[in-house]
Design an enzyme around this catalytic site. Structure first.
Site, PDB file in Angstrom:
ATOM      1  N   CYS A 146     -10.587   4.411  -4.456  1.00 28.08           N
ATOM      2  CA  CYS A 146      -9.642   4.179  -3.362  1.00 28.08           C
ATOM      3  C   CYS A 146     -10.003   5.030  -2.151  1.00 28.08           C
ATOM      4  O   CYS A 146     -10.217   4.513  -1.052  1.00 28.08           O
ATOM      5  CB  CYS A 146      -8.223   4.497  -3.828  1.00 28.08           C
ATOM      6  SG  CYS A 146      -6.992   4.333  -2.510  1.00 28.08           S
ATOM      7  N   TYR A 184     -12.141   3.262   1.129  1.00 24.94           N
ATOM      8  CA  TYR A 184     -11.428   3.132   2.402  1.00 24.94           C
ATOM      9  C   TYR A 184     -12.204   3.815   3.524  1.00 24.94           C
ATOM     10  O   TYR A 184     -12.193   3.357   4.670  1.00 24.94           O
ATOM     11  CB  TYR A 184     -10.007   3.695   2.293  1.00 24.94           C
ATOM     12  CG  TYR A 184      -8.982   2.626   1.991  1.00 24.94           C
ATOM     13  CD1 TYR A 184      -8.072   2.216   2.954  1.00 24.94           C
ATOM     14  CD2 TYR A 184      -8.937   2.006   0.743  1.00 24.94           C
ATOM     15  CE1 TYR A 184      -7.136   1.231   2.695  1.00 24.94           C
ATOM     16  CE2 TYR A 184      -8.014   1.011   0.457  1.00 24.94           C
ATOM     17  CZ  TYR A 184      -7.115   0.627   1.441  1.00 24.94           C
ATOM     18  OH  TYR A 184      -6.201  -0.364   1.175  1.00 24.94           O
ATOM     19  N   ASP A 198       0.830  -1.200   0.000  1.00 26.13           N
ATOM     20  CA  ASP A 198       0.000   0.000   0.000  1.00 26.13           C
ATOM     21  C   ASP A 198       0.869   1.255   0.000  1.00 26.13           C
ATOM     22  O   ASP A 198       0.494   2.283  -0.572  1.00 26.13           O
ATOM     23  CB  ASP A 198      -0.935  -0.004   1.219  1.00 26.13           C
ATOM     24  CG  ASP A 198      -2.182   0.835   0.994  1.00 26.13           C
ATOM     25  OD1 ASP A 198      -2.715   0.804  -0.148  1.00 26.13           O
ATOM     26  OD2 ASP A 198      -2.645   1.496   1.924  1.00 26.13           O
ATOM     27  N   GLU A 243      -9.484  -2.792  -6.365  1.00 24.19           N
ATOM     28  CA  GLU A 243      -9.449  -2.696  -4.905  1.00 24.19           C
ATOM     29  C   GLU A 243      -9.711  -4.065  -4.276  1.00 24.19           C
ATOM     30  O   GLU A 243      -9.051  -4.458  -3.314  1.00 24.19           O
ATOM     31  CB  GLU A 243     -10.486  -1.689  -4.404  1.00 24.19           C
ATOM     32  CG  GLU A 243     -10.130  -0.233  -4.633  1.00 24.19           C
ATOM     33  CD  GLU A 243      -8.985   0.242  -3.750  1.00 24.19           C
ATOM     34  OE1 GLU A 243      -8.785  -0.315  -2.651  1.00 24.19           O
ATOM     35  OE2 GLU A 243      -8.282   1.178  -4.167  1.00 24.19           O
ATOM     36  N   TYR A 256      -8.837   5.776   8.858  1.00 27.63           N
ATOM     37  CA  TYR A 256      -9.898   5.787   7.848  1.00 27.63           C
ATOM     38  C   TYR A 256     -11.289   6.024   8.438  1.00 27.63           C
ATOM     39  O   TYR A 256     -12.274   6.030   7.707  1.00 27.63           O
ATOM     40  CB  TYR A 256      -9.851   4.489   7.048  1.00 27.63           C
ATOM     41  CG  TYR A 256      -8.549   4.379   6.288  1.00 27.63           C
ATOM     42  CD1 TYR A 256      -8.277   5.223   5.230  1.00 27.63           C
ATOM     43  CD2 TYR A 256      -7.564   3.463   6.681  1.00 27.63           C
ATOM     44  CE1 TYR A 256      -7.065   5.167   4.552  1.00 27.63           C
ATOM     45  CE2 TYR A 256      -6.351   3.394   5.997  1.00 27.63           C
ATOM     46  CZ  TYR A 256      -6.111   4.252   4.942  1.00 27.63           C
ATOM     47  OH  TYR A 256      -4.904   4.198   4.282  1.00 27.63           O
TER      48      TYR A 256
END
Length: 220
Positions: free
Chosen positions: A135, A139, A44, A208, A166
């Site tokens: 993305c 998240y 990541d 994803e 997040y």
């Protein structure tokens, strides 16, 4: 219906697979093997480096100062704010960050970032924005879910820092700004453009899912 609502409705079946993914389930429960999390963080970290370049493309393609500032601030959000928890965890694992950013990318990481960058280079500013949206938005979707679903298991959870990132006010604000911007730039698009943007959004949503699959695979 706002354009973002249309995108969410179409992508929700894919996004809900994230919520039921064993990586997310075990992370919420605090049982995820730390080696898997470490490998995920490295990928990541590599992803965010390349993801930030898509925002850089947005700066170049922007036609107003406000748009340039918007994409510029997103670069900071990805490279500084979002990587903060990554850096904390990676240092805890004893990973040298200057070496980590040159580690080998997994195939999914490579394919996903190459696709977004290709969309940015070949497409217009709207397509560039849509490629980055799954993305950021997903998240936030996952972070809120984990914070609520596993709220009784987070206090001493090793992964609480990741969840807090997040599910934070700052990340919420960043996500909402992107959703609002998407609605603004897609307000009067044609049906043909609408379908093209949905295709980009769904492809990135599938990438994803593949990223979560990669993150959970057996660590060698």
């Amino acid at each position: 219906m706002e354009f973002s609502e249309y995108l969410f409705k179409e992508a929700k079946p894919i996004w809900d697979e994230y919520l039921n993914h064993p990586f997310i389930k075990e992370l919420g429960e605090g049982t995820l093997p730390k080696e898997k999390f470490k490998s995920y963080l490295i990928q990541d970290y590599l992803y965010l480096k390349e993801y930030s370049k898509v925002f850089c493309i947005g700066v170049v393609k922007a036609t107003t100062m406000d748009e340039m500032k918007f994409f510029y601030n997103s670069i900071k959000g990805a490279m500084e704010d979002e990587t903060e928890s990554h850096i904390m965890y990676l240092k805890g694992f004893g990973v040298n960050l200057s070496k980590a950013e040159f580690m080998e990318k997994e195939l999914v990481t490579l394919n996903y970032t190459n696709y977004m960058q290709a969309v940015g280079l070949k497409g217009d500013l709207i397509e560039t924005a849509i490629a980055t949206l799954p993305c950021t938005w997903s998240y936030s979707y996952v972070g809120k879910y984990v914070a609520e679903k596993y709220k009784d298991k987070l206090e001493d959870n090793f992964y609480k820092g990741w969840v807090d990132t997040y599910n934070s006010e700052g990340y919420d604000k960043f996500t909402e700004e992107w959703i609002d911007y998407t609605n603004k730039i897609c307000k009067d698009i044609s049906e043909e453009k609408k379908k093209k943007l949905l295709d980009i959004f769904l492809k990135c949503s599938i990438y994803e899912k593949q990223f979560w699959d990669m993150a959970y695979k057996e660590v060698k």
